[in-house]
Design a protein around this motif. Structure first.
Motif, PDB file in Angstrom:
ATOM      1  N   LEU A 139      64.383  50.780   2.207  1.00 44.10           N
ATOM      2  CA  LEU A 139      65.171  51.869   2.798  1.00 44.10           C
ATOM      3  C   LEU A 139      64.806  53.195   2.158  1.00 44.10           C
ATOM      4  O   LEU A 139      64.642  54.209   2.856  1.00 44.10           O
ATOM      5  CB  LEU A 139      66.663  51.603   2.613  1.00 44.10           C
ATOM      6  CG  LEU A 139      67.332  50.716   3.642  1.00 44.10           C
ATOM      7  CD1 LEU A 139      68.754  50.383   3.213  1.00 44.10           C
ATOM      8  CD2 LEU A 139      67.352  51.383   4.989  1.00 44.10           C
ATOM      9  N   ASN A 140      64.681  53.190   0.843  1.00 45.86           N
ATOM     10  CA  ASN A 140      64.329  54.419   0.135  1.00 45.86           C
ATOM     11  C   ASN A 140      62.945  54.908   0.549  1.00 45.86           C
ATOM     12  O   ASN A 140      62.734  56.104   0.741  1.00 45.86           O
ATOM     13  CB  ASN A 140      64.394  54.190  -1.376  1.00 45.86           C
ATOM     14  CG  ASN A 140      64.370  55.471  -2.153  1.00 45.86           C
ATOM     15  OD1 ASN A 140      64.574  56.547  -1.614  1.00 45.86           O
ATOM     16  ND2 ASN A 140      64.112  55.350  -3.444  1.00 45.86           N
ATOM     17  N   ALA A 141      61.991  53.994   0.685  1.00 44.23           N
ATOM     18  CA  ALA A 141      60.648  54.367   1.109  1.00 44.23           C
ATOM     19  C   ALA A 141      60.648  54.940   2.523  1.00 44.23           C
ATOM     20  O   ALA A 141      59.943  55.917   2.804  1.00 44.23           O
ATOM     21  CB  ALA A 141      59.731  53.152   1.031  1.00 44.23           C
ATOM     22  N   LEU A 142      61.450  54.357   3.422  1.00 37.31           N
ATOM     23  CA  LEU A 142      61.535  54.870   4.790  1.00 37.31           C
ATOM     24  C   LEU A 142      62.152  56.256   4.828  1.00 37.31           C
ATOM     25  O   LEU A 142      61.717  57.132   5.579  1.00 37.31           O
ATOM     26  CB  LEU A 142      62.370  53.929   5.666  1.00 37.31           C
ATOM     27  CG  LEU A 142      61.654  52.783   6.328  1.00 37.31           C
ATOM     28  CD1 LEU A 142      62.652  51.925   7.097  1.00 37.31           C
ATOM     29  CD2 LEU A 142      60.576  53.270   7.251  1.00 37.31           C
ATOM     30  N   LYS A 146      68.164  39.942  -5.624  1.00 37.41           N
ATOM     31  CA  LYS A 146      66.783  40.408  -5.515  1.00 37.41           C
ATOM     32  C   LYS A 146      66.464  40.852  -4.090  1.00 37.41           C
ATOM     33  O   LYS A 146      65.753  41.842  -3.884  1.00 37.41           O
ATOM     34  CB  LYS A 146      65.815  39.319  -5.965  1.00 37.41           C
ATOM     35  CG  LYS A 146      65.795  39.151  -7.462  1.00 37.41           C
ATOM     36  CD  LYS A 146      64.716  38.180  -7.875  1.00 37.41           C
ATOM     37  CE  LYS A 146      64.655  38.110  -9.385  1.00 37.41           C
ATOM     38  NZ  LYS A 146      63.459  37.404  -9.856  1.00 37.41           N
ATOM     39  N   ASP A 147      66.991  40.125  -3.105  1.00 39.96           N
ATOM     40  CA  ASP A 147      66.800  40.529  -1.710  1.00 39.96           C
ATOM     41  C   ASP A 147      67.422  41.897  -1.451  1.00 39.96           C
ATOM     42  O   ASP A 147      66.831  42.735  -0.767  1.00 39.96           O
ATOM     43  CB  ASP A 147      67.402  39.500  -0.761  1.00 39.96           C
ATOM     44  CG  ASP A 147      66.566  38.244  -0.640  1.00 39.96           C
ATOM     45  OD1 ASP A 147      65.380  38.279  -1.018  1.00 39.96           O
ATOM     46  OD2 ASP A 147      67.102  37.225  -0.152  1.00 39.96           O
ATOM     47  N   ILE A 148      68.606  42.132  -2.001  1.00 34.70           N
ATOM     48  CA  ILE A 148      69.278  43.420  -1.834  1.00 34.70           C
ATOM     49  C   ILE A 148      68.439  44.531  -2.451  1.00 34.70           C
ATOM     50  O   ILE A 148      68.273  45.605  -1.860  1.00 34.70           O
ATOM     51  CB  ILE A 148      70.700  43.374  -2.444  1.00 34.70           C
ATOM     52  CG1 ILE A 148      71.602  42.492  -1.587  1.00 34.70           C
ATOM     53  CG2 ILE A 148      71.289  44.776  -2.574  1.00 34.70           C
ATOM     54  CD1 ILE A 148      72.966  42.222  -2.189  1.00 34.70           C
ATOM     55  N   ALA A 149      67.870  44.273  -3.613  1.00 36.85           N
ATOM     56  CA  ALA A 149      67.024  45.275  -4.266  1.00 36.85           C
ATOM     57  C   ALA A 149      65.782  45.572  -3.431  1.00 36.85           C
ATOM     58  O   ALA A 149      65.371  46.739  -3.301  1.00 36.85           O
ATOM     59  CB  ALA A 149      66.630  44.799  -5.652  1.00 36.85           C
ATOM     60  N   ARG A 150      65.197  44.538  -2.840  1.00 32.91           N
ATOM     61  CA  ARG A 150      64.013  44.746  -1.994  1.00 32.91           C
ATOM     62  C   ARG A 150      64.359  45.572  -0.756  1.00 32.91           C
ATOM     63  O   ARG A 150      63.601  46.451  -0.348  1.00 32.91           O
ATOM     64  CB  ARG A 150      63.435  43.402  -1.569  1.00 32.91           C
ATOM     65  CG  ARG A 150      62.720  42.675  -2.661  1.00 32.91           C
ATOM     66  CD  ARG A 150      62.046  41.408  -2.140  1.00 32.91           C
ATOM     67  NE  ARG A 150      61.561  40.606  -3.231  1.00 32.91           N
ATOM     68  CZ  ARG A 150      62.129  39.482  -3.651  1.00 32.91           C
ATOM     69  NH1 ARG A 150      63.195  39.010  -3.037  1.00 32.91           N
ATOM     70  NH2 ARG A 150      61.625  38.806  -4.657  1.00 32.91           N
TER      71      ARG A 150
END
Length: 64
Positions: free
Chosen positions: A57-60, A48-52
């Motif tokens: 990263l995608n948002a940035l 779950k941490d990896i997904a967050r």
């Protein structure tokens, strides 16, 4: 780790954190297979941490 903590980090910090979490997940999976892991919920929490982190990263990258 909460998303608000992740969202405040820079791009480089997120990349290094992602690398650390992925290696941690690998080690946890090895321990799980060899019956050395006592708390199997750590695997789920790490995933779950990896997904967050990937979401942040995608948002940035979309903002840039």
């Amino acid at each position: 780790m909460k998303f608000t903590e992740i969202n405040t980090k820079s791009l480089e910090e997120l990349k290094t954190l992602l690398k650390e979490k992925e290696t941690s997940l690998f080690e946890l999976r090895l321990k799980l297979k060899t019956m050395q892991l006592t708390n199997s919920s750590e695997v789920r929490a790490t995933k779950k941490d990896i997904a967050r982190i990937k979401t942040a990263l995608n948002a940035l990258q979309r903002r840039a």
